[in-house]
Motif scaffolding. Structure first.
Motif, PDB file in Angstrom:
ATOM      1  N   UNK A  21       0.836  -1.191   0.000  1.00 56.47           N
ATOM      2  CA  UNK A  21       0.000   0.000   0.000  1.00 56.47           C
ATOM      3  C   UNK A  21       0.880   1.254   0.000  1.00 56.47           C
ATOM      4  N   UNK A  22       0.318   2.338  -0.521  1.00 53.24           N
ATOM      5  CA  UNK A  22       1.067   3.585  -0.647  1.00 53.24           C
ATOM      6  C   UNK A  22       1.592   4.114   0.669  1.00 53.24           C
ATOM      7  N   UNK A  23       0.731   4.189   1.678  1.00 51.27           N
ATOM      8  CA  UNK A  23       1.157   4.767   2.960  1.00 51.27           C
ATOM      9  C   UNK A  23       2.202   3.885   3.631  1.00 51.27           C
ATOM     10  N   UNK A  26       5.437   4.563   2.017  1.00 55.14           N
ATOM     11  CA  UNK A  26       5.910   5.869   2.475  1.00 55.14           C
ATOM     12  C   UNK A  26       6.581   5.762   3.845  1.00 55.14           C
ATOM     13  N   UNK A  33       4.542  11.791   0.321  1.00 54.44           N
ATOM     14  CA  UNK A  33       3.576  11.507  -0.745  1.00 54.44           C
ATOM     15  C   UNK A  33       3.909  12.267  -2.022  1.00 54.44           C
ATOM     16  N   UNK A  34       4.406  13.513  -1.895  1.00 54.63           N
ATOM     17  CA  UNK A  34       4.737  14.322  -3.066  1.00 54.63           C
ATOM     18  C   UNK A  34       5.900  13.773  -3.872  1.00 54.63           C
ATOM     19  N   UNK A  36       6.738  10.172  -3.475  1.00 50.69           N
ATOM     20  CA  UNK A  36       6.400   8.768  -3.727  1.00 50.69           C
ATOM     21  C   UNK A  36       5.480   8.596  -4.921  1.00 50.69           C
ATOM     22  N   UNK A  37       4.380   9.342  -4.938  1.00 49.48           N
ATOM     23  CA  UNK A  37       3.376   9.105  -5.978  1.00 49.48           C
ATOM     24  C   UNK A  37       3.846   9.431  -7.386  1.00 49.48           C
ATOM     25  N   UNK A  38       4.597  10.527  -7.617  1.00 51.08           N
ATOM     26  CA  UNK A  38       5.130  10.716  -8.985  1.00 51.08           C
ATOM     27  C   UNK A  38       5.981   9.542  -9.451  1.00 51.08           C
ATOM     28  N   UNK A  40       5.695   6.365  -8.399  1.00 47.33           N
ATOM     29  CA  UNK A  40       4.766   5.256  -8.659  1.00 47.33           C
ATOM     30  C   UNK A  40       4.040   5.461  -9.992  1.00 47.33           C
ATOM     31  N   UNK A  41       3.603   6.700 -10.251  1.00 47.06           N
ATOM     32  CA  UNK A  41       2.885   7.003 -11.498  1.00 47.06           C
ATOM     33  C   UNK A  41       3.791   6.768 -12.701  1.00 47.06           C
ATOM     34  N   UNK A  44       4.339   3.030 -13.207  1.00 45.63           N
ATOM     35  CA  UNK A  44       3.120   2.425 -13.763  1.00 45.63           C
ATOM     36  C   UNK A  44       2.978   2.802 -15.236  1.00 45.63           C
ATOM     37  N   UNK A  66       0.284  -1.925  -4.933  1.00 46.30           N
ATOM     38  CA  UNK A  66       1.325  -1.844  -5.958  1.00 46.30           C
ATOM     39  C   UNK A  66       2.289  -3.013  -5.828  1.00 46.30           C
TER      40      UNK A  66
ATOM     41  N   UNK B  34      -5.474   6.548   1.401  1.00 42.88           N
ATOM     42  CA  UNK B  34      -4.323   6.446   2.313  1.00 42.88           C
ATOM     43  C   UNK B  34      -4.359   7.560   3.352  1.00 42.88           C
ATOM     44  N   UNK B  50       1.373  17.196  -0.283  1.00 40.70           N
ATOM     45  CA  UNK B  50       2.272  16.490  -1.198  1.00 40.70           C
ATOM     46  C   UNK B  50       1.496  15.756  -2.285  1.00 40.70           C
TER      47      UNK B  50
END
Lengths: 103, 167
Positions: A21-23, A26, A33-34, A36-38, A40-41, A44, A66, B34, B50
């Motif tokens: 999971x994302x969190x 992290x 998150x700012x 991590x997610x780029x 992951x995107x 993907x 993921x 999340x 973020x």
């Protein structure tokens, strides 16, 4: 590849077949998150990362999960190996021993 | 009871997710799910900020590209609308001026004469825009833009030339 991406790939390599999971990623990697997610995107988008929604019981919203694809795992191993400190020196010195010798 | 910090954080992220592109929205939804698991309120705020930045960076190029494509697709229609409006203007103005200058037409005050020149095209424009808005929006937009330009010109003309005598 950025240091943060390598960090993320190392985290996935710890349990290559597990969905994460994302969190949780992290917290394990320390990536916000700012950041991590780029990553992951991008992974993907390049088909290096599989995503799916978890199956949950009624009432609980599903979380996104993921896991690296086979290409992602291959790339992750290459990149992590290449970025291990001193690995380039070890490769240069031990190249002959590594390249075909079986112990 | 959720703290004001957590409520603000959620509002920010939720707003960004709602306005993101269709391609980005699953990621936004994932970030929101999340968010609920972040225990500390200030950590939740940083998570929301973020995530919002990441989502904007992902979504904006997609939305801008879609807007650009939409503008490119609409441009020929808008230009056609402008061209049609200019033709209508030319026909109406020619007709009105010919009529005003003819011997059989009664002499009118200058203001009324000007209204007779600018009025009919604007009525045609309004009818065209209302009729075509749903079915041919770019064409209607072209007509509307021309109508606004003609109206603005008329207003400036009346304002600068003031009330005049007879035509």
């Amino acid at each position: 590849m950025s240091r943060q991406t390598i960090q993320l790939l190392e985290a996935f390599l710890e349990a290559p077949t597990e969905w994460r999971y994302g969190y949780d990623i992290s917290r394990d990697t320390g990536l916000k998150s700012g950041t991590l997610y780029p990553i992951l995107m991008r992974l993907a988008g390049h088909k290096l990362l599989q995503t799916c929604w978890e199956n949950t019981e009624a009432g609980r919203p599903p979380r996104h999960m993921y896991r690296l694809t086979l290409s992602g795992l291959r790339l992750a191993r290459e990149q992590v190996r290449a970025h291990v400190p001193g690995s380039s020196r070890r490769t240069a010195l031990g190249g002959a021993r590594m390249s075909g010798a079986k112990s | 009871m959720k703290s004001p910090v957590r409520r603000l954080a959620y509002a920010i992220l939720n707003t960004v997710v709602r306005h993101s592109s269709a391609e980005s929205r699953p990621w936004g939804t994932a970030m929101l799910q999340e968010f609920a698991l972040v225990k500390d309120d200030w950590d939740a705020l940083f998570w929301a900020l973020g995530s919002s930045m990441a989502l904007c960076r992902h979504s904006l190029p997609i939305q801008l590209q879609a807007t650009f494509k939409s503008v490119v697709r609409s441009t020929p229609g808008i230009l056609a609308g402008v061209a049609a409006a200019v033709v209508v203007l030319a026909v109406c103005v020619t007709g009105s001026v010919t009529m005003l200058n003819s011997s059989w037409f009664p002499s009118l005050p200058q203001q009324l004469a000007r209204l007779l020149v600018f009025g009919p095209p604007e009525i045609f424009y309004l009818a065209g825009v209302v009729t075509l808005w749903r079915s041919r929006k770019p064409l209607a937009v072209g007509i509307l833009l021309t109508g606004i330009a003609v109206m603005s010109h008329a207003i400036v003309h009346f304002a600068t030339h003031g009330t005049g005598g007879h035509n």
